[in-house]
Write a protein that holds these residues in place. Structure first.
Motif, PDB file in Angstrom:
ATOM      1  N   ARG A  47       6.141 -36.893  57.842  1.00 39.58           N
ATOM      2  CA  ARG A  47       5.147 -37.870  57.178  1.00 39.58           C
ATOM      3  C   ARG A  47       5.450 -38.773  57.142  1.00 39.58           C
ATOM      4  NH1 ARG A  47       0.230 -35.274  54.381  1.00 39.58           N
ATOM      5  NH2 ARG A  47      -0.303 -37.378  54.463  1.00 39.58           N
ATOM      6  N   TYR A  48       5.637 -40.564  58.236  1.00 39.29           N
ATOM      7  CA  TYR A  48       5.244 -41.496  58.504  1.00 39.29           C
ATOM      8  C   TYR A  48       4.706 -42.581  57.658  1.00 39.29           C
ATOM      9  CZ  TYR A  48      10.388 -39.973  60.353  1.00 39.29           C
ATOM     10  OH  TYR A  48      11.567 -39.222  61.006  1.00 39.29           O
ATOM     11  N   GLN A  49       5.279 -43.015  56.595  1.00 44.04           N
ATOM     12  CA  GLN A  49       4.369 -44.989  56.915  1.00 44.04           C
ATOM     13  C   GLN A  49       4.315 -45.210  57.978  1.00 44.04           C
ATOM     14  OE1 GLN A  49       5.821 -46.672  53.649  1.00 44.04           O
ATOM     15  NE2 GLN A  49       4.643 -45.146  51.601  1.00 44.04           N
ATOM     16  N   LEU A  50       3.309 -45.734  58.539  1.00 40.00           N
ATOM     17  CA  LEU A  50       3.422 -46.538  59.797  1.00 40.00           C
ATOM     18  C   LEU A  50       3.915 -47.748  60.015  1.00 40.00           C
ATOM     19  CD1 LEU A  50       0.507 -44.319  62.205  1.00 40.00           C
ATOM     20  CD2 LEU A  50       2.592 -44.025  61.460  1.00 40.00           C
ATOM     21  N   GLN A  51       3.214 -48.189  58.923  1.00 40.41           N
ATOM     22  CA  GLN A  51       3.514 -50.033  59.187  1.00 40.41           C
ATOM     23  C   GLN A  51       4.637 -49.992  58.610  1.00 40.41           C
ATOM     24  OE1 GLN A  51       0.613 -51.531  60.304  1.00 40.41           O
ATOM     25  NE2 GLN A  51      -0.235 -50.273  60.628  1.00 40.41           N
ATOM     26  N   SER A  52       5.669 -49.668  57.582  1.00 41.32           N
ATOM     27  CA  SER A  52       6.852 -49.911  57.528  1.00 41.32           C
ATOM     28  C   SER A  52       7.614 -48.923  57.886  1.00 41.32           C
ATOM     29  CB  SER A  52       7.132 -49.732  56.059  1.00 41.32           C
ATOM     30  OG  SER A  52       7.041 -48.512  55.493  1.00 41.32           O
ATOM     31  N   GLY A  53       7.358 -47.732  58.864  1.00 46.16           N
ATOM     32  CA  GLY A  53       8.214 -46.681  59.234  1.00 46.16           C
ATOM     33  C   GLY A  53       8.777 -45.920  58.622  1.00 46.16           C
ATOM     34  N   ARG A  54       8.501 -46.207  57.306  1.00 47.21           N
ATOM     35  CA  ARG A  54      10.031 -45.611  56.401  1.00 47.21           C
ATOM     36  C   ARG A  54       8.917 -44.578  56.067  1.00 47.21           C
ATOM     37  NH1 ARG A  54       9.020 -43.637  50.976  1.00 47.21           N
ATOM     38  NH2 ARG A  54      11.191 -44.202  50.188  1.00 47.21           N
ATOM     39  N   LEU A  55       9.789 -43.079  55.824  1.00 45.32           N
ATOM     40  CA  LEU A  55       9.785 -41.624  56.303  1.00 45.32           C
ATOM     41  C   LEU A  55       9.446 -41.686  54.704  1.00 45.32           C
ATOM     42  CD1 LEU A  55      10.220 -38.861  57.410  1.00 45.32           C
ATOM     43  CD2 LEU A  55      12.522 -38.716  56.398  1.00 45.32           C
ATOM     44  N   ALA A  56       8.111 -40.886  54.456  1.00 47.45           N
ATOM     45  CA  ALA A  56       7.314 -40.583  53.448  1.00 47.45           C
ATOM     46  C   ALA A  56       7.211 -39.335  52.689  1.00 47.45           C
ATOM     47  CB  ALA A  56       5.449 -40.803  53.274  1.00 47.45           C
ATOM     48  N   GLY A  57       7.485 -38.697  52.897  1.00 42.84           N
ATOM     49  CA  GLY A  57       7.558 -36.821  52.777  1.00 42.84           C
ATOM     50  C   GLY A  57       7.113 -35.650  54.438  1.00 42.84           C
ATOM     51  N   ALA A  58       6.341 -34.627  53.997  1.00 38.73           N
ATOM     52  CA  ALA A  58       7.291 -34.240  54.759  1.00 38.73           C
ATOM     53  C   ALA A  58       5.406 -32.716  54.590  1.00 38.73           C
ATOM     54  CB  ALA A  58       8.163 -33.014  54.993  1.00 38.73           C
ATOM     55  N   GLU A  59       4.539 -31.841  55.494  1.00 33.94           N
ATOM     56  CA  GLU A  59       4.078 -31.222  54.970  1.00 33.94           C
ATOM     57  C   GLU A  59       4.709 -29.953  55.727  1.00 33.94           C
ATOM     58  OE1 GLU A  59       0.714 -31.414  57.689  1.00 33.94           O
ATOM     59  OE2 GLU A  59      -0.339 -29.402  57.521  1.00 33.94           O
ATOM     60  N   ALA A  60       4.439 -28.881  54.774  1.00 36.29           N
ATOM     61  CA  ALA A  60       5.465 -27.783  54.814  1.00 36.29           C
ATOM     62  C   ALA A  60       4.386 -26.423  55.324  1.00 36.29           C
ATOM     63  CB  ALA A  60       4.914 -27.279  53.555  1.00 36.29           C
ATOM     64  N   LEU A  61       4.838 -26.224  56.631  1.00 37.71           N
ATOM     65  CA  LEU A  61       4.040 -25.239  57.612  1.00 37.71           C
ATOM     66  C   LEU A  61       4.819 -23.650  57.736  1.00 37.71           C
ATOM     67  CD1 LEU A  61       3.719 -27.832  60.237  1.00 37.71           C
ATOM     68  CD2 LEU A  61       1.273 -26.855  59.210  1.00 37.71           C
ATOM     69  N   ILE A  62       4.414 -22.547  57.656  1.00 40.02           N
ATOM     70  CA  ILE A  62       4.454 -21.496  57.053  1.00 40.02           C
ATOM     71  C   ILE A  62       5.088 -20.819  58.284  1.00 40.02           C
ATOM     72  CG2 ILE A  62       2.104 -20.315  57.267  1.00 40.02           C
ATOM     73  CD1 ILE A  62       3.423 -18.717  54.948  1.00 40.02           C
ATOM     74  N   ARG A  63       5.833 -20.638  58.631  1.00 37.07           N
ATOM     75  CA  ARG A  63       6.576 -19.355  59.283  1.00 37.07           C
ATOM     76  C   ARG A  63       6.508 -18.150  59.304  1.00 37.07           C
ATOM     77  NH1 ARG A  63       4.499 -23.135  61.381  1.00 37.07           N
ATOM     78  NH2 ARG A  63       4.998 -25.086  62.734  1.00 37.07           N
ATOM     79  N   TRP A  64       6.276 -16.964  59.988  1.00 31.73           N
ATOM     80  CA  TRP A  64       6.836 -15.419  59.456  1.00 31.73           C
ATOM     81  C   TRP A  64       7.583 -14.885  61.230  1.00 31.73           C
ATOM     82  CZ3 TRP A  64       2.250 -11.492  60.001  1.00 31.73           C
ATOM     83  CH2 TRP A  64       2.849 -10.130  59.446  1.00 31.73           C
ATOM     84  N   GLN A  65       8.500 -14.746  61.238  1.00 28.81           N
ATOM     85  CA  GLN A  65       9.299 -13.994  61.764  1.00 28.81           C
ATOM     86  C   GLN A  65       9.690 -12.481  61.446  1.00 28.81           C
ATOM     87  OE1 GLN A  65      11.220 -15.041  65.111  1.00 28.81           O
ATOM     88  NE2 GLN A  65      10.776 -13.128  64.447  1.00 28.81           N
TER      89      GLN A  65
END
Ligand code: C2E
Ligand code: MG
Ligand code: MG
Ligand code: MG
Length: 281
Positions: A47-65
């Motif tokens: 997830r990015y801050q759009l004005q500065s372009g900075r990488l702000a963090g991430a969303e955790a998304l579950i995966r099942w294999q």
């Protein structure tokens, strides 16, 4: 003749319901087994801050294999887990893993975790989150919880108390999938949210269509009126990104900026962008 057809239809419904019940019971057992066998993983979408372009963090998304089978997407098992209560065990696993992973990301990167509305029925969500934070050492200010707007809370007073408890911990709360449910806008005022995520379905004809453009601009203005930070999800084109920046959207995520990826890939991305503000995918 007509009666036979009616009876056949009834038999069909009955069989269908029985097989649905079997399917649900079977899935419940498979989910429990998957938790025991460690078949779940988390992917992280930047997830990015759009004005500065900075990488702000991430969303955790579950995966099942499942071993030896095709992957099962969250949309296929999360709703079932919400129905049968297994969502609590799944969420505890997600919270623990996400907090642990994010504690290695550097001082000002956050992780955001999806929490199901049914989990707000019980007040122990505050304790469960506190426990995940304590055992990982992740500061509460670096955890965000996303709650989908699609379901209105069955017990609003209870949900409010849980949210206040979470805010008291220092955790941020975000409305997920905004614009897909039937919830009245009043809840944005009632509940202590910090942010709002525009559902990606609104990105579909954006920005080409004048209507889509007006709706997105309207949602951003609405969020700002409630002093909420706004995140656009489902950004797939540069034109979308540019227009969202012009509309003063704070944050964004989407395939154009980065797909959900395994922890190691996300950690590598953090390393490669820690000294720059480059966001081109
Ligand atoms: P969500 O929270 O709204 O997550 C965003 C979904 O959109 C993710 O699908 C993500 O992979 C996808 N996405 C991201 N960027 C783009 C894009 O640019 N274009 C398109 N077409 N899609 C994009 P995913 O991972 O399949 O997850 C689906 C939903 O399942 C999530 O929607 C969330 O509601 C639920 N979910 C996922 N992980 C968890 C979890 O750990 N706990 C709970 N309770 N729910 C989860
Ligand atoms: Mg989400
Ligand atoms: Mg969702
Ligand atoms: Mg969403």
């Amino acid at each position: 003749e007509a009666r036979a057809a009616g009876r056949n239809r009834w038999v069909w419904y009955a069989n269908n319901m029985a097989s649905q019940r079997d399917h649900k019971r079977d899935m419940a057992q498979r989910i429990e087994q998957a938790l025991r066998d460690d078949e779940f993983t988390l992917h992280y979408q930047p997830r990015y801050q759009l004005q500065s372009g900075r990488l702000a963090g991430a969303e955790a998304l579950i995966r099942w294999q499942p071993a030896g089978g095709p992957p099962i997407p969250p949309d296929r098992f999360i709703p079932l887990a919400e129905e049968n209560g297994l969502i609590v065990a799944i969420s505890d696993w997600v919270l623990a893993r996400a907090c642990r992973d994010a504690s290695g990301w550097g001082a000002d990167r956050y992780v955001s975790v999806n929490i199901s509305p049914v989990e707000f029925r019980t007040t122990d969500l505050v304790e469960r989150v506190a426990r995940a934070l304590a055992s990982s050492g992740l500061p509460a200010t670096r955890l965000e919880l996303e709650i989908t707007e699609n379901v209105t809370f069955e017990h609003p007073q209870q949900a409010l108390e849980v949210m206040q408890g979470l805010r008291a911990l220092g955790v941020r709360l975000t409305v997920d999938d905004f614009g897909t449910g039937y919830a009245a806008l009043g809840y944005l005022k009632t509940f202590p949210f910090n942010g709002l995520k525009i559902d990606r379905s609104w990105m579909k004809d954006f920005p080409e269509s004048q209507q889509a453009e007006s709706v997105v601009a309207g949602i951003i203005a609405l969020a700002h009126a409630f002093a909420l930070t706004i995140t656009a999800e489902g950004i797939e084109t540069e034109a979308q990104l540019d227009q969202l920046k012009r509309l003063s959207c704070e944050e964004g995520q989407g395939y154009f900026l980065g797909r959900p990826m395994p922890l190691l890939a996300f950690a590598a991305l953090l390393d490669s962008t820690s000294h720059t503000t480059l966001i081109r995918a």
